[in-house]
Scaffold this motif. Structure first.
Motif, short mmCIF file in Angstrom:
data_model
loop_
_atom_site.label_atom_id
_atom_site.label_comp_id
_atom_site.label_asym_id
_atom_site.label_seq_id
_atom_site.Cartn_x
_atom_site.Cartn_y
_atom_site.Cartn_z
N ASP A 73 0.36 -1.51 0.07
CA ASP A 73 -0.12 0.10 0.15
C ASP A 73 0.95 1.56 0.34
O ASP A 73 1.53 1.22 1.13
CB ASP A 73 -0.71 -0.05 1.14
N PRO A 74 1.22 2.02 -1.61
CA PRO A 74 2.02 3.17 -1.16
C PRO A 74 1.55 4.12 -0.11
O PRO A 74 2.01 4.87 0.01
CB PRO A 74 1.70 4.12 -2.70
N ARG A 75 0.29 4.25 0.39
CA ARG A 75 0.10 5.25 1.46
C ARG A 75 0.19 4.82 2.58
O ARG A 75 0.13 5.81 3.59
CB ARG A 75 -1.45 5.58 0.88
N GLY A 76 1.07 3.39 2.49
CA GLY A 76 0.93 3.49 3.81
C GLY A 76 0.21 3.56 5.54
O GLY A 76 0.33 4.29 6.14
N ASN A 77 -0.76 3.04 5.03
CA ASN A 77 -2.13 2.92 5.54
C ASN A 77 -1.91 2.92 7.55
O ASN A 77 -1.69 1.74 7.55
CB ASN A 77 -3.02 2.24 5.27
N LEU A 78 -2.47 3.78 8.00
CA LEU A 78 -1.67 3.68 10.09
C LEU A 78 -2.43 2.53 10.14
O LEU A 78 -2.40 1.83 11.00
CB LEU A 78 -2.11 5.00 10.01
N TYR A 79 -3.79 2.21 9.09
CA TYR A 79 -4.93 1.26 10.10
C TYR A 79 -3.92 0.24 9.95
O TYR A 79 -4.31 -0.82 10.96
CB TYR A 79 -5.79 1.80 10.08
N LEU A 80 -3.65 -0.31 8.57
CA LEU A 80 -3.51 -1.49 8.36
C LEU A 80 -1.65 -1.67 9.06
O LEU A 80 -1.78 -3.11 9.55
CB LEU A 80 -3.03 -1.22 6.88
N ARG A 81 -1.00 -1.00 9.48
CA ARG A 81 0.13 -0.93 10.54
C ARG A 81 -0.25 -1.77 12.35
O ARG A 81 0.22 -2.26 12.14
CB ARG A 81 0.35 0.37 10.67
N TYR A 82 -1.64 -1.17 12.45
CA TYR A 82 -2.16 -1.10 13.48
C TYR A 82 -2.38 -2.68 13.29
O TYR A 82 -1.79 -3.45 14.24
CB TYR A 82 -3.89 -0.12 13.68
N LEU A 83 -3.19 -2.94 12.73
CA LEU A 83 -3.63 -4.68 12.45
C LEU A 83 -2.03 -5.84 11.96
O LEU A 83 -2.25 -6.87 12.44
CB LEU A 83 -4.65 -5.00 11.40
N GLN A 84 -1.40 -4.98 11.31
CA GLN A 84 -0.45 -6.08 11.64
C GLN A 84 0.70 -6.59 12.61
O GLN A 84 1.46 -6.75 12.86
CB GLN A 84 1.11 -5.22 10.55
N TYR A 85 0.80 -5.24 13.53
CA TYR A 85 0.93 -5.26 14.70
C TYR A 85 0.54 -6.75 15.55
O TYR A 85 1.58 -7.10 16.16
CB TYR A 85 0.90 -3.92 15.87
#
Length: 504
Positions: free
Chosen positions: A132-144
């Motif tokens: 995701d080129p936008r570096g979506n913040l919520y996806l990062r949360y789920l990745q953690y």
């Protein structure tokens, strides 16, 4: 993964404090509530440097300076990998085994761009966020969540997250968490019902590992007030996308907000009950007379012989954040033009009323000049404009009706926003003798931060940190429920999902 989950449950139920990682942590409102409920904060991710330093000073100030500075580092979550973070924080051992609970609230601006497909993708392909080129913040949360296997999760956000760009983001997030092995619920809670002297409506989402078969999600109110109509209206607007068809699978994620009943509950904490024991800042105070930087380097002593109410005792004596003789951050903005307007405003008055009062006082000034000097300055002249500038704020009252507001002493404060970092007109002190906007410490009190909690940076960043925070007493109410589910009799471990239940 089942073994990792089982080990975490066994550890917690054996008496060890659940370990919390706070993402998008701010200065630590959620962390403080969980700390008070007996959780251990092991670290945080926060992008704002002042907020990151505040978090470190309050939760890791006991560490050697070198490690304290590691915790104080501002971090971009899109560039911070979970395992690398734990390693940097000096947390040893298998990474998947080190975090029990993840808390935080990703900014809602990222949500509308995601949607169900992307959220499901991160469950099926944990590295999907990299594409995701936008570096979506919520996806990062789920990745953690995907990487660290917490047994419980708390998420917080503004009410609009339930109807953001046509999406009910909370529903979509619950679906993604279900695919990751969690049972999730969400609701709307107002902090004022939990002892916070502020009416602050937010969405909260709680998720537990499915193995736990948890049954309790949100705390029951402890305080009561009849909320102003606007708060009911904003809740209804936010909840428009929630489906009420009980046969629809999606509706099982939403839980109706717990409605407080007046009988048996304490009255809501008012602004006066929250602030009346703090030092007064009156017209002869240096803060109202002199312009200059507002630093937190001066101890202002509490007034002597003051009888404290329950809330004030909590604020002074919060375990681990006791304040002693006084406070260091009781500083206000220098607003010499407006003090006289504040003094005349009535409780609940907003900017249109303030603008009218300013015009009245300007007219009084013109009459005074005419009496003393024998002439009335004419509109458009240099004298007229100079006098007008000393009285009338420049904002259009029709465009900015909510820019100013004087608090009512006998009611809780309205919602504090991050905009406090730019000005404090939304919270003008209820005491006309003080005739000023609230101080940093008063804003902290209204958010239920104890007096011993330290905010780093100068005044404006401190105001912003406070306005962005989750009220600690609200966070503690949620943390108490989660703690009970993880450690108490309310926890029922599914026999078919975790072996050796008797050993837990």
């Amino acid at each position: 993964m089942s073994r990792v989950i089982q080990q975490k449950i066994e550890r917690i139920r054996a008496g060890s404090a659940p370990r919390v990682l706070d993402l998008f942590a701010g200065c630590g409102g959620i962390s403080l509530g969980f700390h008070a409920a007996g959780f251990q904060n092991i670290g945080a991710v926060e992008f704002d440097p002042a907020a990151a330093r505040s978090h470190a000073m309050n939760f890791h100030g006991h560490l050697p300076e070198e490690m304290r500075e590691v915790h104080a580092k501002a971090r971009d979550i899109t560039a911070t990998e979970p395992f690398d973070l734990l390693n940097e924080l000096g947390i040893e051992g298998i990474p998947e085994e080190q975090v029990d609970v993840i808390v935080g609230g990703p900014p809602c601006q990222s949500f509308a761009r995601v949607g169900r497909a992307k959220l499901r993708e991160v469950a099926e392909h944990p590295e999907a966020y990299l594409n995701d080129p936008r570096g979506n913040l919520y996806l990062r949360y789920l990745q953690y969540v995907t990487a660290l296997y917490p047994v419980a999760i708390l998420m917080e956000n503004v009410p609009d997250v339930l109807n953001y760009g046509g999406h009910n983001i909370a529903e979509e997030v619950c679906e993604a968490l279900r695919d990751l092995g969690y049972e999730a619920r969400y609701t709307m809670l107002n902090a004022v019902f939990y002892g916070v002297p502020e009416m602050r409506e937010r969405m909260f989402l709680v998720a537990y590992r499915q193995e736990l078969e948890c049954t309790d999600w949100f705390p029951s109110p402890t305080h009561w007030i009849d909320l102003p109509r606007g708060y009911h209206g904003s809740r209804q607007v936010a909840m428009k996308t929630i489906k009420r068809d009980l046969l629809d699978e999606e509706t099982r994620f939403f839980i109706d907000p717990p409605e407080p009943e007046q009988a048996g509950l304490k009255p809501a904490v008012t602004a006066e009950q929250a602030l009346s024991d703090l030092p007064k800042i009156t017209d002869d105070s240096e803060q109202k007379l002199k312009k200059g930087p507002r630093r937190f380097d001066t101890l202002q002593f509490y007034p002597a012989n003051t009888t404290l109410n329950e809330f004030q005792r909590i604020m002074r004596n919060w375990e681990g954040f006791e304040s002693g003789e006084g406070i260091h951050d009781h500083v206000i903005r220098y607003l010499p033009r407006d003090y006289k307007i504040f003094a005349r405003m009535k409780p609940g008055d907003q900017y249109p009323q303030a603008h009218t009062l300013a015009n009245e006082m300007f007219e009084e000034r013109l009459i005074e000049i005419q009496k003393k000097e024998g002439f009335r300055p004419l509109e458009g002249t240099e004298r007229f404009e100079a006098e007008k500038k000393n009285f009338i704020p420049p904002y259009d009252p029709n465009k900015f009706p909510n820019k100013w507001r004087k608090m009512e002493a006998n009611k809780p404060a309205r919602t504090l926003m991050a905009h406090l970092g730019k000005d404090s007109y939304s919270h003008i002190h209820y005491d006309s003798q003080q005739a000023r906007t609230i101080s940093v410490r008063e804003a902290a009190r209204l958010q239920s931060f104890p007096d011993g909690f330290v905010f780093t940076g100068p005044m404006n960043p401190a105001f912003r940190q406070i306005g962005n925070a989750v009220p600690p007493l609200m966070a503690k109410a949620l943390a108490d429920i989660i703690k009970k589910q993880l450690t108490g009799n309310a926890v029922h471990v599914a026999q078919d999902r975790i072996e050796e239940v008797d050993a837990i």
